[in-house]
Design an enzyme around this catalytic site. Structure first.
Site, PDB file in Angstrom:
ATOM      1  N   LYS A   9       0.970  -1.346  -0.011  1.00  0.00           N
ATOM      2  CA  LYS A   9      -0.065  -0.141   0.003  1.00  0.00           C
ATOM      3  C   LYS A   9       0.916   1.201   0.112  1.00  0.00           C
ATOM      4  O   LYS A   9       0.578   2.287  -0.633  1.00  0.00           O
ATOM      5  CB  LYS A   9      -1.018   0.024   1.034  1.00  0.00           C
ATOM      6  CG  LYS A   9      -2.155  -0.953   0.886  1.00  0.00           C
ATOM      7  CD  LYS A   9      -3.341  -0.660   1.948  1.00  0.00           C
ATOM      8  CE  LYS A   9      -4.364  -1.701   1.495  1.00  0.00           C
ATOM      9  NZ  LYS A   9      -5.509  -1.452   2.327  1.00  0.00           N
ATOM     10  N   LYS A  26      -4.990  -9.704  -6.424  1.00  0.00           N
ATOM     11  CA  LYS A  26      -6.089  -9.602  -5.638  1.00  0.00           C
ATOM     12  C   LYS A  26      -7.171  -8.833  -5.930  1.00  0.00           C
ATOM     13  O   LYS A  26      -7.043  -7.515  -6.291  1.00  0.00           O
ATOM     14  CB  LYS A  26      -5.664  -9.162  -4.136  1.00  0.00           C
ATOM     15  CG  LYS A  26      -6.850  -9.328  -3.090  1.00  0.00           C
ATOM     16  CD  LYS A  26      -6.244  -8.785  -1.888  1.00  0.00           C
ATOM     17  CE  LYS A  26      -6.563  -7.570  -1.221  1.00  0.00           C
ATOM     18  NZ  LYS A  26      -7.385  -6.948  -0.506  1.00  0.00           N
ATOM     19  N   LYS A  69     -10.583  -2.978  -3.719  1.00  0.00           N
ATOM     20  CA  LYS A  69     -11.397  -1.596  -4.059  1.00  0.00           C
ATOM     21  C   LYS A  69     -10.399  -0.578  -4.755  1.00  0.00           C
ATOM     22  O   LYS A  69     -10.844   0.423  -5.500  1.00  0.00           O
ATOM     23  CB  LYS A  69     -11.788  -1.057  -2.912  1.00  0.00           C
ATOM     24  CG  LYS A  69     -12.890  -1.609  -2.255  1.00  0.00           C
ATOM     25  CD  LYS A  69     -13.087  -0.891  -0.917  1.00  0.00           C
ATOM     26  CE  LYS A  69     -13.710  -1.873   0.298  1.00  0.00           C
ATOM     27  NZ  LYS A  69     -12.861  -2.146   1.235  1.00  0.00           N
TER      28      LYS A  69
HETATM   29  N1  AQP Z   1      -9.874 -10.148  -3.002  1.00  0.00           N
HETATM   30  C1  AQP Z   1     -10.220 -10.814  -1.830  1.00  0.00           C
HETATM   31  N2  AQP Z   1     -10.482 -12.161  -1.721  1.00  0.00           N
HETATM   32  C2  AQP Z   1     -10.934 -12.594  -0.485  1.00  0.00           C
HETATM   33  N3  AQP Z   1     -11.200 -11.746   0.575  1.00  0.00           N
HETATM   34  C3  AQP Z   1     -11.071 -10.434   0.401  1.00  0.00           C
HETATM   35  N4  AQP Z   1     -10.972  -9.420   1.189  1.00  0.00           N
HETATM   36  C4  AQP Z   1     -10.770  -8.636   0.637  1.00  0.00           C
HETATM   37  N5  AQP Z   1     -10.223  -8.412  -0.423  1.00  0.00           N
HETATM   38  C5  AQP Z   1     -10.553  -9.852  -0.924  1.00  0.00           C
HETATM   39  C6  AQP Z   1     -11.531  -9.730   2.821  1.00  0.00           C
HETATM   40  O1  AQP Z   1     -12.508  -8.930   3.144  1.00  0.00           O
HETATM   41  C7  AQP Z   1     -12.536  -8.245   4.375  1.00  0.00           C
HETATM   42  C8  AQP Z   1     -12.637  -7.057   4.504  1.00  0.00           C
HETATM   43  O2  AQP Z   1     -11.511  -6.292   3.718  1.00  0.00           O
HETATM   44  P1  AQP Z   1     -11.171  -4.878   4.041  1.00  0.00           P
HETATM   45  O3  AQP Z   1     -12.473  -3.927   4.032  1.00  0.00           O
HETATM   46  O4  AQP Z   1     -10.597  -4.626   5.112  1.00  0.00           O
HETATM   47  O5  AQP Z   1     -10.275  -4.223   2.835  1.00  0.00           O
HETATM   48  P2  AQP Z   1      -9.201  -4.771   2.158  1.00  0.00           P
HETATM   49  O6  AQP Z   1      -8.660  -6.129   2.718  1.00  0.00           O
HETATM   50  O7  AQP Z   1      -8.198  -3.708   2.060  1.00  0.00           O
HETATM   51  O8  AQP Z   1      -9.855  -5.054   0.867  1.00  0.00           O
HETATM   52  P3  AQP Z   1      -9.514  -4.260  -0.479  1.00  0.00           P
HETATM   53  O9  AQP Z   1     -10.649  -4.085  -1.400  1.00  0.00           O
HETATM   54  O10 AQP Z   1      -8.073  -4.938  -0.988  1.00  0.00           O
HETATM   55  O11 AQP Z   1      -9.222  -2.762  -0.247  1.00  0.00           O
HETATM   56  P4  AQP Z   1      -8.244  -1.912  -0.520  1.00  0.00           P
HETATM   57  O12 AQP Z   1      -8.026  -1.872  -2.046  1.00  0.00           O
HETATM   58  O13 AQP Z   1      -8.559  -0.436   0.113  1.00  0.00           O
HETATM   59  O14 AQP Z   1      -7.014  -2.452  -0.009  1.00  0.00           O
HETATM   60  C9  AQP Z   1     -11.257  -8.959   4.965  1.00  0.00           C
HETATM   61  O15 AQP Z   1     -11.490 -10.160   5.581  1.00  0.00           O
HETATM   62  C10 AQP Z   1     -10.651  -9.273   3.643  1.00  0.00           C
HETATM   63  O16 AQP Z   1      -9.673 -10.394   3.831  1.00  0.00           O
END
Ligand code: AQP
Length: 346
Positions: A115, A207, A210
């Protein structure tokens, strides 16, 4: 070893709309666990501000994620649903953990490296200590089980290391205050199902996320039927037909991803999906996948729209959840202060 009653904690960031990765990797397990356990599901808004959030949009995003939780099937009567910043124990315990966790441990966290990217010096300190706040989220409730996607495994291991170090460093004080051998449980990650790591539809090695700029890389929970069909139609694949056995998915990340998504949406194993579709071309499999996704996501999206039209109702759920969460976390935080030796005069 001290026995801790089973309790589930997990959260999602308040950074806007949820995507299929959040739903399949985390939410499906949250829903399952809601039926059998005491569960606390948090909208982690303090985590969200580790990167810039528009103050005019943040409250709306917190309500949006809450609406998604409920539309997916979380029941605020059964589970505690609230936003993190309303319970001060999260931030207080995170500070104690900032003083327990070691710099070397955090330096190994791959999510921070991804990140922060090349501009590490410009990343917020909050982003660096994000895993300590996550440990505080879980341990403020002495939660024992944490359903998350595969990407959170390393952070969960760090939470266990923090809990263990706290228990060791303060062992004498923990015992002296009548808490036995250990104050914190070592929380277990629950990473299960056929889609624990949903990948980008544009690149099977990244992955679904968002923050990925291309909207075609992910299915958002609010996408309409046409958008879902179009995104799957454009999803990258290889030219081979689907294999009949999961072994045949090796080195075919895009194919494996789509089969995993189908399996998770249908409540099947990948092997069962391949029994049905082995030998099929993607031109036949993708429309079936789209139809299934639309059938599963459309009712959720409709319910989200309905819920969002009544923000006062959502705020009421969050207020009630925060009061119930606080009732659990406050005594834990008071005990932590006693154990650490911080003076409480009220
Ligand atoms: N691609 C994924 N596959 C399976 N599980 C996923 N999670 C996130 N992306 C995947 C799971 O969703 C939960 C919440 O995630 P979060 O809101 O904490 O955000 P994150 O993991 O930071 O999701 P993003 O979309 O990847 O956000 P950005 O792009 O901002 O970093 C967690 O249990 C996570 O494991």
């Amino acid at each position: 070893m001290t026995d801790f009653p089973e309790r589930v904690f997990s959260g999602m960031q308040a950074t806007g709309n949820l995507h299929l990765g959040n739903y399949l990797g985390a939410m499906l397990n949250w829903l399952r666990m809601q039926e059998t356990h005491d569960c606390i599901y948090c909208v982690v808004d303090l985590h969200a501000i580790t990167v810039w959030q528009d103050p005019q949009a943040l409250a709306g995003n917190i309500r949006e994620v809450t609406a998604a939780y409920i539309a997916c099937g979380l029941d605020p009567e059964k589970s505690i649903i609230f936003n993190q910043s309303q319970v001060s124990a999260h931030a207080e315990l995170a500070w104690v953990f900032n003083c327990v966790a070691r710099l070397g441990w955090l330096n190994r966290m791959t999510q921070f490296k991804e990140k922060a990217g090349k501009d590490r010096e410009n990343a917020s300190i909050g982003l660096f200590v994000y895993p300590n706040l996550m440990a505080a989220d879980i341990l403020a409730y002495r939660a024992t089980h944490v359903p998350v996607g595969e990407d959170q495994k390393q952070h969960l291991e760090l939470s266990r290391d923090i809990a263990q170090k706290f228990n060791n460093d303060f062992a004498a004080s923990i015992a002296a205050h009548g808490h036995g051998e250990a104050f914190f449980p070592l929380p277990k990650p629950m990473i299960t199902g056929p889609a624990t790591r949903v990948m980008s539809l544009r690149d099977g090695t990244r992955k679904m996320s968002k923050s990925e700029p291309s909207e075609y890389s992910r299915i958002d929970m609010t996408d309409d039927a046409d958008t879902i069909a179009q995104k799957f139609r454009k999803a990258r694949t290889d030219p081979e037909p689907l294999p009949s056995e999961p072994d045949g998915l090796k080195d075919r990340p895009e194919a494996e991803n789509l089969v995993g998504i189908y399996a998770a949406l249908a409540g099947m194993t990948k092997a069962d999906v391949l029994k049905e579709y082995g030998g099929a071309q993607f031109s036949a499999f993708k429309p079936a996948l789209s139809d299934l996704a639309v059938a599963r996501l459309a009712p959720i999206s409709t319910e989200m729209t309905r819920l969002k039209s009544d923000p006062a109702h959502i705020d009421g759920i969050l207020a009630d959840g925060a009061a119930r969460a606080e009732a659990i976390a406050k005594p834990v935080m008071d005990a932590v202060k006693d154990i650490v030796g911080l003076l409480r005069t009220r």
